[in-house]
Design a protein around this motif. Structure first.
Motif, PDB file in Angstrom:
ATOM      1  N   SER A  41      50.899 -82.414  43.178  1.00 39.53           N
ATOM      2  CA  SER A  41      50.426 -81.864  44.437  1.00 39.53           C
ATOM      3  C   SER A  41      49.254 -80.921  44.210  1.00 39.53           C
ATOM      4  O   SER A  41      48.249 -80.957  44.930  1.00 39.53           O
ATOM      5  N   ASP A  43      55.946 -83.597  45.961  1.00 44.99           N
ATOM      6  CA  ASP A  43      56.708 -82.380  45.723  1.00 44.99           C
ATOM      7  C   ASP A  43      56.788 -82.170  44.221  1.00 44.99           C
ATOM      8  O   ASP A  43      56.197 -82.929  43.453  1.00 44.99           O
ATOM      9  N   GLU A  44      57.497 -81.162  43.791  1.00 44.08           N
ATOM     10  CA  GLU A  44      57.528 -80.832  42.364  1.00 44.08           C
ATOM     11  C   GLU A  44      58.213 -81.902  41.527  1.00 44.08           C
ATOM     12  O   GLU A  44      58.059 -81.929  40.307  1.00 44.08           O
ATOM     13  N   THR A  67      57.734 -85.232  42.118  1.00 43.62           N
ATOM     14  CA  THR A  67      56.968 -86.470  42.190  1.00 43.62           C
ATOM     15  C   THR A  67      56.432 -86.847  40.820  1.00 43.62           C
ATOM     16  O   THR A  67      55.838 -86.022  40.126  1.00 43.62           O
TER      17      THR A  67
END
Length: 207
Positions: free
Chosen positions: A59, A93-94, A96
């Motif tokens: 991200s 998100d973290e 991914t």
């Protein structure tokens, strides 16, 4: 997670090295500065990414590229790429990671951002004529249980076909639209920069 940073650096360097080629394509149907704009955007993005504390967060990396383009690049493609990368960053998100599912999700969001920001659809001689076929490769690849690397290879070929396709159609968006049917025979520079990104992502993982 240095690999993500390395992949972006590889793509950025490929874009920058083909700046003159992209300018040449754009000169035929536009302002002739697409290569310069893409080089400016990716140079700024690389500086931001290198200064990140956590370059493994997809991200953050995508947001850095989107911000670099929105703050430094004008022209027709700059705002479109900015919108695409910024919306793609919001789809992460973290947790991914680089999988077929995440590519479908992130690329799908990027495409929707381009459609909305540019009010474009397929067949109008834009980067969508590359990105939509690439998206379809991953969707079909998931259905066929293809590997991520196999999808990247197919996506690279689809991107090339999409860029070639833009030579056969007239432009209906941007400065190129002023030429009407005279734009036929010229490859769209935005589609070409998208092709380079897809192709070089595949080349990076092929090494």
């Amino acid at each position: 997670m240095t690999r993500l940073k390395d992949a972006v650096e590889h793509i950025a360097k490929a874009i920058i090295s083909q700046k003159d080629y992209l300018n040449m394509l754009d000169k035929a149907i536009g302002d002739g500065d697409h290569g310069n704009n893409m080089a400016i955007g990716f140079t700024a993005a690389l500086e931001d990414i290198e200064n990140m504390n956590d370059d493994g967060n997809p991200s953050k990396v995508l947001k850095a590229i989107g911000t670099a383009f929105s703050e430094n690049v004008g022209g027709a493609a700059g705002p479109l790429y900015a919108a695409a990368f910024n919306r793609a960053s919001k789809a992460c998100d973290e947790n991914t990671s680089f999988t077929i599912d995440s590519v479908i999700k992130v690329l799908g969001e990027a495409i929707e951002a381009i459609k909305k920001r540019g009010r474009v659809k397929p067949g109008e001689k834009t980067m969508l004529d590359v990105l939509l076929p690439v998206y379809e490769v991953f969707v079909k690849g998931k259905e066929k249980d293809m590997t991520l690397f196999q999808c990247l290879g197919e996506a690279s070929r689809a991107a090339k076909e999409g860029a070639d396709y833009t030579r056969t159609i007239s432009a209906s968006k941007g400065r190129a639209s002023y030429l009407g049917i005279r734009s036929i025979g010229h490859q769209d520079p935005g589609a070409t920069s998208s092709l380079i990104m897809v192709r070089e992502l595949y080349n990076f993982f092929q090494r």
